[in-house]
Scaffold this active site. Sequence first.
Site, short mmCIF file in Angstrom:
data_model
loop_
_atom_site.label_atom_id
_atom_site.label_comp_id
_atom_site.label_asym_id
_atom_site.label_seq_id
_atom_site.Cartn_x
_atom_site.Cartn_y
_atom_site.Cartn_z
N SER A 178 43.60 84.25 31.08
CA SER A 178 43.93 83.39 30.18
C SER A 178 43.96 81.74 31.14
CB SER A 178 45.38 83.38 29.44
OG SER A 178 46.45 83.41 30.63
N HIS A 193 41.70 86.39 24.53
CA HIS A 193 41.04 85.36 24.72
C HIS A 193 39.25 85.81 24.53
CE1 HIS A 193 43.78 82.55 25.87
NE2 HIS A 193 44.35 83.56 26.57
N LYS A 204 44.02 82.47 17.94
CA LYS A 204 43.00 81.73 19.07
C LYS A 204 41.81 81.74 18.08
CE LYS A 204 45.75 83.46 22.91
NZ LYS A 204 46.83 82.48 22.87
#
Length: 394
Positions: free
Chosen positions: A179, A207, A242
Amino acid sequence: MSLRDDLHAGLAALERDALRRRRRSNTLPCAPRAQVDGRALLAFGSNDYLGLAAEPALAAALAAGAQRFGTGAGASHLVTGHHAVHDELETALARFVGTERALYFSTGYMANSGVLPALLGRGDAVFSDRLNHASLVDGMLLSRATIQRYPHLDLAALDALLERSTARRKAIVTDAVFSMDGDVAPLPALLERAARHDAWLVVDDAHGFGVLGPQGRGTVAEAGLGAHPEAWRIVLIGTLGKAAGVAGAFVAGDATLVEWLLQKTRTYIFTTGAPPALAHALLESLRLIEGDGGDARRAHLNRLIALFRERALLRRWRLLPSRTPIQPVVIGDNDETLAVSAALEAAGLWVPAIRPPTVPAGSARLRVSLSAAHREDEVIRLADTLCELERQGT
Ligand code: PMP
């Protein structure tokens, strides 16, 4: 000294070491064009990699979901708070990432901190990349297993730890995309180790989900491990706040594994179910991620990544090698990093400074993150401003 004086002293120490954190309030949606303290800022700090967090179709799906299902689940999943739309989302997620089953959690922090204690206990061992996310580390601590940390991406060091281990049950744990560094874990090599040592492989794809792999199916799919005979060992975690633009997370894998997690994961069992309206919005988000529009967003994002790397030719500061939307610029010193972040802000650019303990001491950085919602001229503006500030010695 009273208990409260201790806190005063602690806060003063944070201030002195340039480690006191401050929140900034944005009055606009999470789109990169933000407004803070009445000023327009162009933000390069969010994880909204596909630009879906401010997508009108998702806002409409969320509103429609709230009309249909109400605003709250009302209870935990195993009591009366589990809704058919949660099932629908779990089925869609499992199909999308290519696993037998998935379990929807309220946040990635809860999925990560809950899964390890459900799989491991005292006398077991967990093997963890040193740069793994804090939520995974908290899960390890809660599990009471012995924690063996290996240097970032160092397979030889991992091998040495695995060879020496006499633990009954083992898990190798890794971020898929790190990250704060943006680099990608060697998943095929890790799965090979997991198979050799009869261990679980816990992969946090917070991610990579939505961004990497065919149609954004994530880092495991990109590595071609979905159909691997040992894939049942992969405990795949993806987050939905995200790239997916909403909130929540999922754990996906083999049906037996997921049923076990449903029975045993305290962060799933002892919390109110996430609002069903969120699951309704996430079904729409999955359609957008998977469809042609998703491919177009990923193609634009990849062009922006290449453009930023071409233009941000830094000498003293270090742009870390990364092919993901996370493009960290390591400056090193906390005060200097804060000063550069402030200078960027004076130029209308909002790039958060990341300091210890989030990153190792001496590696304070600007965590530049790119989004499909950025335009090329905006990325050029950021890269050129960074080069200019470095030249000026800000
Ligand atoms: N894993 C990683 C690698 C993360 O970066 C984050 C959030 N920053 C999380 C898990 C936690 O996910 P959530 O924000 O959904 O709690």
